[in-house]
Design an enzyme around this catalytic site. Structure first.
Site, mmCIF file in Angstrom:
data_model
loop_
_atom_site.group_PDB
_atom_site.id
_atom_site.type_symbol
_atom_site.label_atom_id
_atom_site.label_comp_id
_atom_site.label_asym_id
_atom_site.label_seq_id
_atom_site.Cartn_x
_atom_site.Cartn_y
_atom_site.Cartn_z
ATOM 1 N N LYS A 1 1.043 -0.945 0.047
ATOM 2 C CA LYS A 1 -0.051 0.160 0.014
ATOM 3 C C LYS A 1 0.944 1.133 -0.441
ATOM 4 C CE LYS A 1 -3.564 -2.747 2.112
ATOM 5 N NZ LYS A 1 -3.257 -2.982 4.912
ATOM 6 N N ASP B 1 15.085 -0.035 -0.326
ATOM 7 C CA ASP B 1 15.816 -0.370 0.830
ATOM 8 C C ASP B 1 16.443 -1.383 0.149
ATOM 9 O OD1 ASP B 1 16.434 -1.122 3.597
ATOM 10 O OD2 ASP B 1 14.551 -1.893 4.393
ATOM 11 N N LYS C 1 17.021 4.588 0.197
ATOM 12 C CA LYS C 1 17.413 4.989 1.341
ATOM 13 C C LYS C 1 19.359 4.302 1.127
ATOM 14 C CE LYS C 1 14.929 3.223 4.874
ATOM 15 N NZ LYS C 1 14.963 1.842 6.476
ATOM 16 N N ASP D 1 3.663 3.282 5.993
ATOM 17 C CA ASP D 1 3.173 2.760 7.391
ATOM 18 C C ASP D 1 4.533 2.392 9.030
ATOM 19 O OD1 ASP D 1 3.625 0.532 5.788
ATOM 20 O OD2 ASP D 1 2.666 -0.020 7.391
ATOM 21 N N ARG E 1 0.398 6.432 7.456
ATOM 22 C CA ARG E 1 0.664 6.531 6.186
ATOM 23 C C ARG E 1 0.255 8.096 5.551
ATOM 24 N NH1 ARG E 1 1.513 1.723 4.032
ATOM 25 N NH2 ARG E 1 0.734 -0.481 5.143
HETATM 26 P P1 5GP Z 1 13.253 -3.923 -0.083
HETATM 27 O O1 5GP Z 1 12.108 -4.730 -0.273
HETATM 28 O O2 5GP Z 1 13.677 -2.393 -0.691
HETATM 29 O O3 5GP Z 1 13.989 -3.701 0.642
HETATM 30 O O4 5GP Z 1 11.665 -2.528 0.989
HETATM 31 C C1 5GP Z 1 11.091 -2.087 0.585
HETATM 32 C C2 5GP Z 1 9.722 -2.041 1.486
HETATM 33 O O5 5GP Z 1 9.697 -1.889 2.476
HETATM 34 C C3 5GP Z 1 8.848 -0.737 1.146
HETATM 35 O O6 5GP Z 1 7.487 -0.858 0.025
HETATM 36 C C4 5GP Z 1 8.428 -0.835 2.880
HETATM 37 O O7 5GP Z 1 6.746 -1.139 2.171
HETATM 38 C C5 5GP Z 1 9.342 -1.352 3.198
HETATM 39 N N1 5GP Z 1 10.099 -0.330 3.914
HETATM 40 C C6 5GP Z 1 11.323 -0.017 3.158
HETATM 41 N N2 5GP Z 1 11.995 0.404 4.335
HETATM 42 C C7 5GP Z 1 11.118 0.988 5.092
HETATM 43 C C8 5GP Z 1 11.523 1.919 6.067
HETATM 44 O O8 5GP Z 1 12.171 2.895 7.188
HETATM 45 N N3 5GP Z 1 10.030 2.536 6.200
HETATM 46 C C9 5GP Z 1 8.584 2.239 6.586
HETATM 47 N N4 5GP Z 1 7.618 2.344 6.978
HETATM 48 N N5 5GP Z 1 8.573 1.463 5.123
HETATM 49 C C10 5GP Z 1 9.848 0.982 4.518
HETATM 50 MG MG MG Z 2 5.535 -1.787 1.799
#
Ligand code: 5GP
Ligand code: MG
Length: 182
Positions: free
Chosen positions: A43, A103, A131, A159, A165
């Site tokens: 979301k 991330d 990040k 969130d 959100r």
């Molecule tokens: P990745 O797959 O790149 O590790 O993570 C992406 C997803 O992780 C994002 O769509 C998000 O939902 C969640 N996420 C990663 N870092 C954060 C953060 O600092 N805050 C929040 N709320 N969600 C994060």
């Molecule tokens: Mg997410």
């Protein structure tokens, strides 16, 4: 007014609004010709996608994908799960894939790969936040709103346990919020 659970505003509303306009201009230079298929990852991408789309005055369609990699905490689980099947009609389309934040990179990598497998002609990726860190996956977004440090943020679609959100800015929560609600 600042939410009482927020300790610090990282990116305020006006700055986001301006940056979304700039990102949209870049996107418009890369997507010419036929219609764009905008795919938002639920979301977290909802708020960014809604604002960004309204800065793209060209023919486009909107789809969403339900993917989970976080399970309520503040650390990525490392597994990307497609929650409602992969049934998007993307064959031959030019796709703009939108997520809230890059991330580890696993989500964007997995979703981009499946869209290409499903026959998308081109997939460009846009994230509000990126990040600055070593990525688990080799992936970079084509359009990045803001680069931030490696800390957990909320607001503007992002969130913590389903909440925050709706904050119009991006911020950091107070330590005690994680201690008591985490
Ligand atoms: P990745 O797959 O790149 O590790 O993570 C992406 C997803 O992780 C994002 O769509 C998000 O939902 C969640 N996420 C990663 N870092 C954060 C953060 O600092 N805050 C929040 N709320 N969600 C994060
Ligand atoms: Mg997410």
């Amino acid at each position: 007014m600042m939410n009482e659970d927020v300790s610090k505003v990282l990116i305020d509303e006006e700055v986001i609004v301006r940056r979304v306009g700039t990102v949209a201009e870049k996107i418009l230079l890369d997507f010419t010709g036929e219609e764009i298929l905008v795919v938002g990852i639920l979301k977290g991408a909802l708020v960014f996608m809604a604002d960004l789309c309204r800065r793209l005055p060209v023919p486009l369609q909107i789809e969403t994908l339900n993917v989970a990699s976080y399970h309520g905490g503040t650390q990525s689980s490392g597994v990307v799960e497609f929650l409602d099947g992969k049934s998007l009609d993307v064959a031959g389309r030019q796709v703009l894939l939108i997520d809230d934040i890059l991330d580890t990179g696993r989500t964007l990598r997995a979703v981009k790969d499946s869209l290409l497998e499903m026959g998308a002609r081109k997939v460009k990726t846009a994230v509000l936040l990126s990040k600055v860190k070593e990525r688990a996956e080799e992936v970079n977004a084509d359009y990045v709103g803001f680069e931030i440090g490696d800390e957990f943020v909320v607001g503007y679609g992002l969130d913590y346990q389903g909440r925050y959100r709706n904050l119009p800015y991006v911020g950091v929560l107070k330590e005690e919020v994680y201690e008591t609600k985490g």
